[in-house]
Design a protein around this motif. Structure first.
Motif, PDB file in Angstrom:
ATOM      1  N   PHE A   3      -1.042  -8.118  -7.929  1.00  0.00           N
ATOM      2  CA  PHE A   3      -1.430  -8.081  -9.342  1.00  0.00           C
ATOM      3  C   PHE A   3      -2.355  -6.892  -9.627  1.00  0.00           C
ATOM      4  O   PHE A   3      -2.153  -6.155 -10.601  1.00  0.00           O
ATOM      5  CB  PHE A   3      -2.128  -9.396  -9.708  1.00  0.00           C
ATOM      6  CG  PHE A   3      -2.789  -9.389 -11.048  1.00  0.00           C
ATOM      7  CD1 PHE A   3      -2.045  -9.474 -12.210  1.00  0.00           C
ATOM      8  CD2 PHE A   3      -4.170  -9.291 -11.159  1.00  0.00           C
ATOM      9  CE1 PHE A   3      -2.658  -9.466 -13.454  1.00  0.00           C
ATOM     10  CE2 PHE A   3      -4.787  -9.289 -12.385  1.00  0.00           C
ATOM     11  CZ  PHE A   3      -4.035  -9.371 -13.539  1.00  0.00           C
ATOM     12  N   ILE A   4      -3.353  -6.677  -8.792  1.00  0.00           N
ATOM     13  CA  ILE A   4      -4.308  -5.579  -8.997  1.00  0.00           C
ATOM     14  C   ILE A   4      -3.604  -4.229  -8.872  1.00  0.00           C
ATOM     15  O   ILE A   4      -3.775  -3.345  -9.724  1.00  0.00           O
ATOM     16  CB  ILE A   4      -5.477  -5.683  -7.988  1.00  0.00           C
ATOM     17  CG1 ILE A   4      -6.292  -6.952  -8.262  1.00  0.00           C
ATOM     18  CG2 ILE A   4      -6.379  -4.457  -8.077  1.00  0.00           C
ATOM     19  CD1 ILE A   4      -7.305  -7.274  -7.182  1.00  0.00           C
ATOM     20  N   PHE A   5      -2.793  -4.059  -7.823  1.00  0.00           N
ATOM     21  CA  PHE A   5      -2.079  -2.792  -7.624  1.00  0.00           C
ATOM     22  C   PHE A   5      -1.095  -2.531  -8.761  1.00  0.00           C
ATOM     23  O   PHE A   5      -0.918  -1.386  -9.190  1.00  0.00           O
ATOM     24  CB  PHE A   5      -1.351  -2.811  -6.280  1.00  0.00           C
ATOM     25  CG  PHE A   5      -2.216  -2.420  -5.111  1.00  0.00           C
ATOM     26  CD1 PHE A   5      -3.564  -2.725  -5.094  1.00  0.00           C
ATOM     27  CD2 PHE A   5      -1.692  -1.748  -4.031  1.00  0.00           C
ATOM     28  CE1 PHE A   5      -4.372  -2.374  -4.025  1.00  0.00           C
ATOM     29  CE2 PHE A   5      -2.478  -1.390  -2.944  1.00  0.00           C
ATOM     30  CZ  PHE A   5      -3.825  -1.701  -2.947  1.00  0.00           C
ATOM     31  N   PHE A   6      -0.458  -3.582  -9.244  1.00  0.00           N
ATOM     32  CA  PHE A   6       0.491  -3.423 -10.351  1.00  0.00           C
ATOM     33  C   PHE A   6      -0.215  -2.885 -11.593  1.00  0.00           C
ATOM     34  O   PHE A   6       0.314  -2.002 -12.288  1.00  0.00           O
ATOM     35  CB  PHE A   6       1.157  -4.764 -10.673  1.00  0.00           C
ATOM     36  CG  PHE A   6       2.020  -4.726 -11.900  1.00  0.00           C
ATOM     37  CD1 PHE A   6       3.295  -4.180 -11.855  1.00  0.00           C
ATOM     38  CD2 PHE A   6       1.554  -5.214 -13.117  1.00  0.00           C
ATOM     39  CE1 PHE A   6       4.087  -4.136 -12.990  1.00  0.00           C
ATOM     40  CE2 PHE A   6       2.332  -5.168 -14.257  1.00  0.00           C
ATOM     41  CZ  PHE A   6       3.611  -4.630 -14.191  1.00  0.00           C
ATOM     42  N   ASN A   7      -1.395  -3.392 -11.878  1.00  0.00           N
ATOM     43  CA  ASN A   7      -2.133  -2.935 -13.064  1.00  0.00           C
ATOM     44  C   ASN A   7      -2.606  -1.497 -12.922  1.00  0.00           C
ATOM     45  O   ASN A   7      -2.618  -0.736 -13.898  1.00  0.00           O
ATOM     46  CB  ASN A   7      -3.319  -3.868 -13.327  1.00  0.00           C
ATOM     47  CG  ASN A   7      -2.914  -5.096 -14.101  1.00  0.00           C
ATOM     48  OD1 ASN A   7      -2.788  -5.066 -15.318  1.00  0.00           O
ATOM     49  ND2 ASN A   7      -2.674  -6.193 -13.397  1.00  0.00           N
ATOM     50  N   ILE A   8      -3.012  -1.115 -11.723  1.00  0.00           N
ATOM     51  CA  ILE A   8      -3.384   0.288 -11.490  1.00  0.00           C
ATOM     52  C   ILE A   8      -2.178   1.186 -11.730  1.00  0.00           C
ATOM     53  O   ILE A   8      -2.265   2.206 -12.423  1.00  0.00           O
ATOM     54  CB  ILE A   8      -3.928   0.475 -10.056  1.00  0.00           C
ATOM     55  CG1 ILE A   8      -5.254  -0.262  -9.884  1.00  0.00           C
ATOM     56  CG2 ILE A   8      -4.095   1.955  -9.723  1.00  0.00           C
ATOM     57  CD1 ILE A   8      -5.786  -0.267  -8.469  1.00  0.00           C
ATOM     58  N   PHE A  30       0.836  -1.203   0.000  1.00  0.00           N
ATOM     59  CA  PHE A  30       0.000   0.000   0.000  1.00  0.00           C
ATOM     60  C   PHE A  30       0.875   1.260   0.000  1.00  0.00           C
ATOM     61  O   PHE A  30       0.653   2.190  -0.787  1.00  0.00           O
ATOM     62  CB  PHE A  30      -0.916  -0.030   1.228  1.00  0.00           C
ATOM     63  CG  PHE A  30      -1.773   1.182   1.396  1.00  0.00           C
ATOM     64  CD1 PHE A  30      -2.970   1.307   0.720  1.00  0.00           C
ATOM     65  CD2 PHE A  30      -1.388   2.219   2.245  1.00  0.00           C
ATOM     66  CE1 PHE A  30      -3.768   2.434   0.880  1.00  0.00           C
ATOM     67  CE2 PHE A  30      -2.169   3.334   2.412  1.00  0.00           C
ATOM     68  CZ  PHE A  30      -3.363   3.443   1.729  1.00  0.00           C
ATOM     69  N   ILE A  31       1.885   1.288   0.868  1.00  0.00           N
ATOM     70  CA  ILE A  31       2.772   2.451   0.976  1.00  0.00           C
ATOM     71  C   ILE A  31       3.569   2.654  -0.310  1.00  0.00           C
ATOM     72  O   ILE A  31       3.665   3.769  -0.843  1.00  0.00           O
ATOM     73  CB  ILE A  31       3.733   2.289   2.175  1.00  0.00           C
ATOM     74  CG1 ILE A  31       2.959   2.275   3.495  1.00  0.00           C
ATOM     75  CG2 ILE A  31       4.780   3.410   2.185  1.00  0.00           C
ATOM     76  CD1 ILE A  31       2.211   3.540   3.809  1.00  0.00           C
ATOM     77  N   VAL A  32       4.138   1.575  -0.825  1.00  0.00           N
ATOM     78  CA  VAL A  32       4.970   1.670  -2.041  1.00  0.00           C
ATOM     79  C   VAL A  32       4.134   2.133  -3.236  1.00  0.00           C
ATOM     80  O   VAL A  32       4.558   3.014  -4.003  1.00  0.00           O
ATOM     81  CB  VAL A  32       5.637   0.312  -2.341  1.00  0.00           C
ATOM     82  CG1 VAL A  32       6.300   0.328  -3.724  1.00  0.00           C
ATOM     83  CG2 VAL A  32       6.677  -0.017  -1.282  1.00  0.00           C
TER      84      VAL A  32
END
Length: 681
Positions: free
Chosen positions: A300-305, A21-23
């Motif tokens: 995976f979800i955060f990477f795509n965002i 979340f922070i990164v």
């Protein structure tokens, strides 16, 4: 210190989520522009709903792209032309004239006393030609041009230059209106031979002058002083007001904050980005618990965002005109392919809201992208069918174009000057969106996820593992096929993932191929190896097909989503037959846990469907003379027993859906046994 490390280790999944979340927040904020944010959204053709706006500082009114293009076109059309005059050509022409005129006049009918006058008359003509200038360049009429001779340059009217196709007419006119009219043919032949162009177009100097003039185009068309009223509440945003507002916005965006103000801006971005990502995590925790607990899927979800934010910020920085060519619809396509439509839409909407901070015309951008995202979720399905994605992307592209057309006519009040380049950008967007198929394949390899395309490949009964199951345990293979048909029909009826549950059903019993003869469906003779074992040992062999199936699946590289069906298809139920056997032998010493499957219980609709279909199909084989009523009673007993044992507590499945599944299984089993309903006499 040791206690802290133990707590971190015990809660490592939550620690990882916090770190991720922070990164992600930090990277998104880093990508955002750091200029002053203009808080008003400017929409041409709309009423200004805010309070009266006064200029906060002095700024220039910037010309828009159309005005600058018009200035550029005007300069190119009316560019100043430069020419070079070569004096040597004139001297050469006179030398040739003096050398040849005597021979021409020697045999002429003119008197000797008049020959010198004719020679001088010809020289005057030759001098007038080179004094005015003779060129082969097609010079526009009525244009001031510059002719350079050596270090001198003069500006003249282009009409004075004699052009190539007029030279003969000029000669004839000059001599026919003189007393030397009879010499016209001789002089005409001579001058056509000796007169050469002496004025040449200077392309290099003209180009340099044009570039300098284009570079000196004024980017502004006036100035607004601090405190001046820009627009009043209720005014229409159009014309001059629209230009001034856009100029003010550009001025804001170019200003760089420093010191404390810069840190306040960063803090604001951090809070907003963190709120958006927090909303996504809360949604996952409340409605998609299995995804929330899987750090790989959250990554995976955060990477795509982050990928979408990176692509858009890169485009805004270097090619802002191509912003609508960025294929943002890839995000909902990919998320839906691996998870579900609802999560795909939520992720897309939250990402678009983030991007609203950095794109020009944010309202228009957000509206278009959210509409496109909704259409994507509604239309994109069954990606394993190649034509489906092409059709869906075509529909999405059409929606983009229609929405843009609507915005344009609202803002301009006409469709006459609509820009076709935007339609080309939307078409490019659609073409790039087709790359999502390849992206899905890459993600499967990197993140270990599984899509419908992979499920289709895995469900091929010619695959190595299923072919091996058919060879070693043909009865189990036929059972798996029947269960797959029952489960797929049930999933279709309640809107679950039919392809996933069918594939899971085909592999759910692969552990049986290691000891096939210990399972009744593979026993072709009356010899039962369980007769030689105790009930407890027999139960262990039966239960072990779960563990061995998981090991075999992992060794064969099956995805976790398929292995989940192997884990859960018996839940924590008892191996009832051997449990009752042991109970009859040692009623006081029997331990139910020795006869219980390890679990876990089903945690999705699909795994719950498989449990019901598997138990129902297996139980139906125990009916020696099946009838419609017996099948109905059996299915009710089996599935109700599973419900009473709490096997569906985590499956997110409703009583209504379970009742629908019962009806489907009953109907399918009756078809298998070729039964008809027994009507009363």
């Amino acid at each position: 210190m040791k206690d802290i490390l133990n707590k971190i280790y015990q809660n490592h999944t939550l620690v990882y989520k916090f770190f991720l979340f922070i990164v992600t927040t930090a990277l998104i904020v880093y990508l955002f522009p750091k200029g002053v944010y203009f808080k008003f959204d400017i929409q041409k053709g709309k009423i200004w709903q805010h309070e009266n706006l006064y200029a906060p500082f002095d700024f220039a009114i910037q010309k828009n792209k159309d005005e600058l293009l018009l200035n550029e076109t005007d300069i190119k059309t009316n560019r100043h032309l430069f020419f070079i005059a070569d004096e040597k050509i004139k001297a050469t022409a006179f030398d040739k004239y003096n050398a040849k005129i005597g021979f021409i006049l020697r045999d002429s009918v003119i008197e000797n006393s008049e020959k010198q006058g004719a020679i001088n008359f010809g020289k005057q003509f030759l001098n007038s030609i080179y004094s005015a200038g003779y060129t082969t360049y097609d010079v526009p009429k009525g244009k001031i041009i510059t002719i350079r001779t050596g270090n001198d340059a003069i500006d003249v009217l282009s009409d004075r230059l004699l052009v190539e196709n007029k030279i003969i007419t000029k000669i004839e006119h000059y001599f026919n209106n003189s007393k030397y009219k009879q010499l016209t043919p001789e002089f005409k032949a001579l001058f056509v031979e000796i007169i050469k162009p002496n004025v040449f177009f200077d392309a290099d100097y003209t180009s340099k002058a044009l570039v300098e003039e284009l570079n000196n185009i004024s980017l502004s068309e006036g100035k607004v002083s601090k405190g001046d009223l820009i627009i009043s509440k209720g005014n229409m945003v159009e014309g001059k007001r629209f230009s001034i507002l856009n100029s003010l916005k550009r001025e804001y965006n170019t200003q760089q904050l420093s010191g404390a103000n810069h840190y306040w801006l960063i803090l604001g971005y951090i809070i907003l980005v963190a709120l958006v990502l927090m909303m996504l995590l809360l949604f996952l925790r409340k409605y998609r618990r299995d995804i929330f607990e899987n750090n790989n899927k959250i990554t995976f979800i955060f990477f795509n965002i982050l990928l979408m934010v990176f692509l858009v910020t890169l485009t805004v920085k270097f090619k802002p005109g191509y912003i609508f060519a960025v294929p943002l619809i890839i995000l909902p396509i990919v998320i839906k392919a691996f998870f579900d439509a609802r999560l795909g839409l939520i992720t897309h909407v939250l990402t678009v809201l983030l991007l609203g901070f950095i794109v020009p015309n944010s309202f228009e951008f957000i509206f278009l992208q959210i509409i496109a995202g909704i259409v994507t979720i509604l239309t994109v399905s069954e990606l394993y069918k190649r034509a489906n994605l092409f059709i869906s992307v075509g529909q999405i592209t059409l929606i983009y174009m229609l929405a843009y057309f609507a915005f344009f006519i609202i803002q301009e009040g006409t469709a006459v000057q609509i820009k076709g380049v935007y339609f080309a950008l939307f078409a490019l967007n659609g073409v790039l969106a087709l790359l999502s198929q390849y992206l899905i394949w890459i993600y499967e390899k990197i993140f270990g996820l599984v899509s419908d395309v992979s499920l289709l490949e895995l469900s091929n009964t010619n695959s190595k593992l299923l072919r091996e199951l058919n060879e070693k345990a043909p009865g189990t293979f036929q059972h798996s096929m029947q269960v797959a048909n029952l489960a797929e029909a049930s999933a279709n009826e309640i809107g679950a993932n039919a392809m996933l549950v069918r594939t899971g059903a085909l592999y759910h019993d692969i552990g049986k191929m290691l000891n096939p003869m210990f399972f009744t469906e593979n026993q072709s003779t009356n010899v039962n190896p369980h007769n030689e074992l105790s009930p407890k040992d027999s139960a262990k062999i039966i239960i072990d097909h779960i563990i061995k199936g998981i090991e075999l699946a992992k060794k064969s590289g099956l995805p976790d989503r398929i292995i989940d069906f192997i884990r859960t298809h018996h839940g924590t139920n008892l191996v009832y037959y051997f449990y009752k056997q042991q109970e009859s032998l040692t009623p006081d010493e029997v331990n139910a846990d020795d006869f219980r499957y390890p679990g876990p219980i089903p945690f999705s609709k699909e795994t719950a469907i498989l449990m019901m279909a598997d138990a129902s199909e297996a139980a139906s084989k125990s009916l020696k003379e099946p009838t419609a009523q017996l099948i109905d009673d059996l299915i009710e007993k089996v599935i109700n027993g599973q419900m009473n044992n709490g096997q569906f507590m985590n499956a997110n499945i409703t009583f209504k859906e379970i009742e629908i599944i019962k009806k489907v299984i009953k109907k399918k089993l009756k078809n298998i046994y070729h039964l008809r309903i027994e009507y009363p006499e």
